[in-house]
Design an enzyme around this catalytic site. Structure first.
Site, mmCIF file in Angstrom:
data_model
loop_
_atom_site.group_PDB
_atom_site.id
_atom_site.type_symbol
_atom_site.label_atom_id
_atom_site.label_comp_id
_atom_site.label_asym_id
_atom_site.label_seq_id
_atom_site.Cartn_x
_atom_site.Cartn_y
_atom_site.Cartn_z
ATOM 1 N N LYS A 90 0.812 -1.221 0.000
ATOM 2 C CA LYS A 90 0.000 0.000 0.000
ATOM 3 C C LYS A 90 0.844 1.269 0.000
ATOM 4 O O LYS A 90 0.435 2.306 -0.528
ATOM 5 C CB LYS A 90 -0.928 0.005 1.228
ATOM 6 C CG LYS A 90 -1.952 -1.128 1.240
ATOM 7 C CD LYS A 90 -3.084 -0.883 0.284
ATOM 8 C CE LYS A 90 -4.100 -2.017 0.311
ATOM 9 N NZ LYS A 90 -5.124 -1.884 -0.734
ATOM 10 N N GLU A 112 -9.742 6.251 2.960
ATOM 11 C CA GLU A 112 -10.588 5.208 3.527
ATOM 12 C C GLU A 112 -9.691 4.032 3.871
ATOM 13 O O GLU A 112 -8.599 3.899 3.310
ATOM 14 C CB GLU A 112 -11.652 4.777 2.516
ATOM 15 C CG GLU A 112 -11.225 3.692 1.510
ATOM 16 C CD GLU A 112 -10.076 4.077 0.575
ATOM 17 O OE1 GLU A 112 -9.827 5.284 0.401
ATOM 18 O OE2 GLU A 112 -9.410 3.167 0.033
ATOM 19 N N SER A 378 1.811 -9.628 -0.877
ATOM 20 C CA SER A 378 1.454 -8.215 -0.771
ATOM 21 C C SER A 378 1.650 -7.617 0.618
ATOM 22 O O SER A 378 1.836 -6.412 0.751
ATOM 23 C CB SER A 378 0.004 -8.009 -1.224
ATOM 24 O OG SER A 378 -0.870 -8.818 -0.461
#
Ligand SMILES: Cc1ncc(COP(=O)(O)O)c(C=O)c1O
Lengths: 394, 257
Positions: A90, A112, A378
């Protein structure tokens, strides 16, 4: 121009676009007009590369997982996004977007978050740049993900509970959009995945494309070839997958495998397998595939992993699905948890439950001997320890 | 000329008042009773909202009414069934307002045909972009005599306002500020400057101001700068009261003053 990339009108085939109320038009239009010029400028690229290297810790290793390879009869490589600062892919996106927001003169950042990974990555870059940060998070997720809430607060972010609808990721996204409508001038919205109105899906994919750019170089060193036979990644909104696929989209020899969350079973009524259960529609500003009733009301998805329980997928994924360029598979909670434990025991790496969905897909693939397979790891499993402990009764 | 154009053509000095309410709220069957009561009370035109699970442009009051309406079983199919009686009971212009996804699932063409069949005059779909409308839907709207209403905010550029004016066929919906529904209108200098700026563009369409109009004072202020004003959240809040039926005439009377 690749047929799999966004066109001049903001579409991937018939998916994408900018289905936004007029109140959001000036901000989204400003982004659309400026994002390419900004992110292609030398100044931006130098700072982006420097931060990815010195702050995030890139390039992330491409780890040849010997024992996993032995088990599956293929050469399995793990792209270690879990080793990034803050523990997931991210941050590649939030670094890119904060530099962009800065250049647009924005003073206030909103985001968010579901599991809290994107919220933490956003709070982190806001601390880094000294910008005000407000993160919307479903009231239910705030309870489920207390450590990440604490991390965001420690970074100085304000965490606002989304109490509307089902009080999870979709509703947090609604609240962030409402905030942006009410703060039309000085605020930038850092969306956490390849969703939202054009240009977000393309912009986020570009920031995440560093994953496959590095993978090509690393594969060349390790295997003598820049391309693998397979690239595998999990899909919530689809950003780590979009990054993993980006530089392989126009290499037909690379089979792309995207893995959605089947929850308690695709047809159990508790699932997030969007490509199987969804139909074309519009959510959060783009036309894509989404889980919805016959009347067009959005259905709340379910997955044991908070990062995959989103009722849609990014428009590029809808297009890759429709054209058959990528294969979309679904993995249940149980399969993912077992794959998470397996990686831990075979390689000493605890994956995020999201990433464990991608790993579980290996069980279902048939390999012909010497094939090279890259799996996008990830994120790391620290945030999920409670879940793992409970599930396995450790 | 559809009912909307007729209304503005004939209005004279009258300040146009429009009321928004959510179909299927507070009860599934309340839609037409409320419409009829509003016409009787002297409202000039109606906006009937069809509910959506993710109404990003709406504040808490309309969010709540949408949730209740969905829970009550309201869908576009149910609404069009109910509206078969519309023109037996209501003669003022009626617009449907809602988000694009339910319309897409119903089918844009079907939707426009259903609107025409039941006597709906116009549509407000805030998240249907101008580009999509022009490219794909304008002809279907026109074929069914439907006005598509666009929104303008204080941040909308003059060039874009002109483009919107060119595409509009009923009126232009001026937002008092860039905000979700249910915020109170505070008429500051910058708001009046914005209203005047829009006036000065010389639009071919009438304008109606919405978002934040809740009482007589804000209604009067708004209609100094536009042909009409729209009240939404304040009325939907009234519908949450047990004796809302008895209160509708008085509510409208007080608004007009
Ligand atoms: C570790 C990890 N992987 C994957 C995802 C899913 O997001 P995306 O599909 O955008 O990569 C998340 C989302 O929170 C995550 O935290």
């Amino acid at each position: 121009m690749s047929e799999y990339q966004v066109n001049d009108n903001g579409y991937y085939g018939n998916f994408g676009g900018a289905y936004i109320p007029e109140m959001l038009y000036p901000n989204v239009e400003e982004l659309r007009q400026q994002y390419l010029a900004i992110i292609q400028s030398g100044d931006f690229q130098r700072e982006f590369d420097r931060l990815l290297r010195d702050y995030v810790g890139r390039p992330s290793p491409l780890y040849p997982a010997a024992r996993l390879s032995e088990r599956y009869g293929a050469n399995i490589f793990l792209k270690r996004e879990d080793l990034n600062h803050t523990g997931a892919h991210k941050i590649n996106n939030t670094i890119g977007q904060i530099l962009l927001a800065e250049r647009l003169g924005k003073k206030r950042i909103i985001a968010e978050t579901g599991a809290g990974q994107h919220g933490v990555a956003t709070a982190t870059v806001c601390a880094l740049k000294g910008l005000q940060c407000v993160v919307y998070m479903g009231a239910i997720d705030i309870e489920r993900q207390a450590p990440n809430v604490a991390r965001m607060k420690m970074m100085g972010a304000e965490v606002v509970a989304a109490n509307s609808g089902s009080k999870t990721l979709k509703d947090a996204t609604n609240e962030a959009l409402r905030d942006w409508i009410n703060n039309p001038v000085d605020t930038h919205y850092i969306i956490g995945s390849v969703v939202g109105p054009h240009p977000y899906p393309d912009m986020v994919a570009r920031f995440q494309s560093v994953i496959s750019a590095e993978t090509r170089k690393q594969l060349l060193e390790k295997t003598g070839r820049e391309t693998p036979n397979y690239a595998v990644a999990c899909v919530g909104g689809g950003s780590n997958a979009a990054g993993m696929f980006y530089h392989f989209l126009d290499e037909p020899s690379v089979k792309l495998v995207a893995v959605e969350a089947a929850g308690r079973g695709i047809h159990s009524g508790e699932s997030a397998a969007t490509t199987v259960l969804g139909r074309e529609g519009v959510l959060h500003g783009s036309r894509s595939i989404l889980m919805q009733t016959a009347d067009g009301q959005v259905i709340e998805p379910y997955s044991i992993s908070a990062g995959l329980d989103y009722p849609g997928i990014g428009p590029q994924h809808a297009w890759l699905h429709k054209t058959g360029r990528a294969t979309y598979a679904a993995i249940t909670d149980d399969e993912a948890m077992q794959a998470g434990l397996l990686l831990t025991r075979l390689e000493g790496i605890i994956p995020a439950i999201e990433s464990a969905h991608a790993l579980a897909q290996l069980e279902k693939m048939a390999f012909k001997g010497d094939e090279n397979v890259v799996v996008c790891l990830s994120g790391r499993g620290d945030k999920d320890l409670d879940n793992y402990m409970k599930y396995f009764g450790f | 000329m559809n009912r909307i154009n007729q209304l503005f053509a004939d209005k004279g000095d009258r300040r146009i008042l429009s009321i928004y309410f959510t179909a299927g709220y507070p009860t599934l069957e309340s839609t037409l009773d409320i419409a009829e009561a509003l016409e009787k009370a002297g409202v000039d035109f109606l906006e009937i909202g069809f509910p959506y699970s993710d109404p990003v442009a709406d504040g808490p009051v309309i969010q709540h009414s949408s949730e209740v309406a969905l829970h009550n079983g309201m869908t576009l199919h149910v609404l069009f069934e109910q509206l078969k009686e519309l023109r037996k009971r209501v003669s003022i212009p009626v617009l449907l307002m809602g988000y694009v996804n339910p319309v897409l699932q119903y089918g844009v063409e079907n939707f426009c045909e259903s609107c025409r069949a039941v006597g709906v005059d116009g549509v407000i779909v805030p998240d249907l972009p101008m580009y999509e409308f022009e490219e794909h839907y304008q002809s279907v709207f026109e074929a069914n005599g439907l006005s598509n209403i666009f929104l303008v905010t204080p941040q909308t550029s003059e060039e874009r306002i002109r483009k919107i004016d060119g595409l509009s066929t009923g009126f232009i919906y001026l937002l008092s500020s860039s905000a979700t529904t249910g915020k109170n209108l505070s008429v500051s200098e910058s708001t009046t400057a914005y209203f005047s700026r829009v006036r000065a563009v010389g639009l071919k369409n009438p304008t109606v101001i919405g978002f934040g109009i809740s009482d007589h004072e804000t209604f009067v202020r708004a209609t100094e700068y536009a042909e009409g004003a729209i009240v939404g959240s304040a009325f939907v809040r009234l519908l949450g009261e047990a004796d809302y039926r008895e209160k509708i005439p008085q509510f409208i009377h007080q608004l007009r003053g």
